[in-house]
Design an enzyme around this catalytic site. Structure first.
Site, PDB file in Angstrom:
ATOM      1  N   GLY A 230       0.805  -1.226   0.000  1.00 44.90           N
ATOM      2  CA  GLY A 230       0.000   0.000   0.000  1.00 44.90           C
ATOM      3  C   GLY A 230       0.829   1.262   0.000  1.00 44.90           C
TER       4      GLY A 230
ATOM      5  CD  GLU B 163      -1.154  -2.893  -4.538  1.00 45.23           C
ATOM      6  OE1 GLU B 163      -0.320  -2.277  -5.220  1.00 45.23           O
ATOM      7  OE2 GLU B 163      -1.067  -2.987  -3.301  1.00 45.23           O
TER       8      GLU B 163
END
Ligand code: 5RP
Length: 221
Positions: free
Chosen positions: A95, A103
């Site tokens: 992140g 993701e």
């Protein structure tokens, strides 16, 4: 070798993982940019890609690689992405590039997660890198206080909204000895969109860029 050369090395090495005719799950970040550039040399041998960010989609399209929506696929043979940290079980913090939610969505479609990273990302225990957490804005203060109760200092990432339009917290000072338990706990907090702990969606293979070359680390199921 520089860090960027190590990223390029593993970006190219990940090509060997891509089966002919596959639709490939593609992550986000500077390491993945190298993977996308390498994938472009094989674009006639893949059916396309599902991407985890606007940034990666744009790069894929620039290379003439077809980008499919998640709704167009049932499953993917593999997902290739970088990490901010990866431990000895294949659990990751992700992140840093603010793309953690998409993701995790794309990783969830994939049979295998192939992590590509330079050696600086390999750690014994997760948590030196501040843990990214995408949140709903109105829940921010409450979530900051919850992290304080766990010993974490959650800071709003200034001037950043995710591709989904949400703010991000970066949580400093966590010592994450049980990533799966912490991911499960934080996922229950109202207003958390996604925590950047990938323990449920940990890597099955890590291609680690080192001065000696690419180290392959496989993790048991
Ligand atoms: C983006 C990510 C990236 O995979 C992570 O930040 C690593 O990035 P880089 O390859 O640029 O070092 O999780 O949200």
């Amino acid at each position: 070798m520089t860090q960027d050369e190590l990223k390029a090395l593993v970006g190219r090495a990940a090509l060997d993982q891509v089966p002919d005719g596959a639709i490939v799950g593609v992550g986000t970040g500077s390491t993945v940019d190298h993977f996308i550039d390498a994938l472009a040399t094989r674009r006639d041998r893949i059916a396309g890609a599902v991407s985890s960010s606007e940034r990666s989609s744009e790069r894929l399209r620039r290379h003439g690689i077809r980008v499919l929506q998640t709704a167009e696929v049932q499953s993917l043979p593999l997902y290739v992405d970088g990490a901010d940290e990866i431990d000895g079980q294949g659990c990751m913090i992700k992140g840093g590039g603010a793309a953690l939610t998409r993701e995790k969505i794309v990783a969830d479609l994939a049979e295998r997660f192939v992590c590509i990273a330079d050696q600086s990302k390999r750690v014994q225990t997760l948590g030196a890198f501040a843990l990214p957490v995408e949140v709903i804005a109105m829940a921010t203060d409450r979530i900051v206080r919850r992290f304080a109760a766990l010993g974490g200092r959650a800071m709003l990432r200034a001037g950043v909204l995710t591709d989904n339009g949400h703010p991000l917290l970066d949580v400093h000072g966590l010592h994450i000895s049980d990533p799966l338990a912490m991911e499960t706990e934080i996922n229950q907090w109202p207003g958390v969109v996604t925590v950047g702990l990938f323990a449920r969606h940990r890597a099955s293979l890590c291609l680690l860029g080192t001065a000696q070359g690419v180290q392959r680390i496989t993790f048991s199921e």
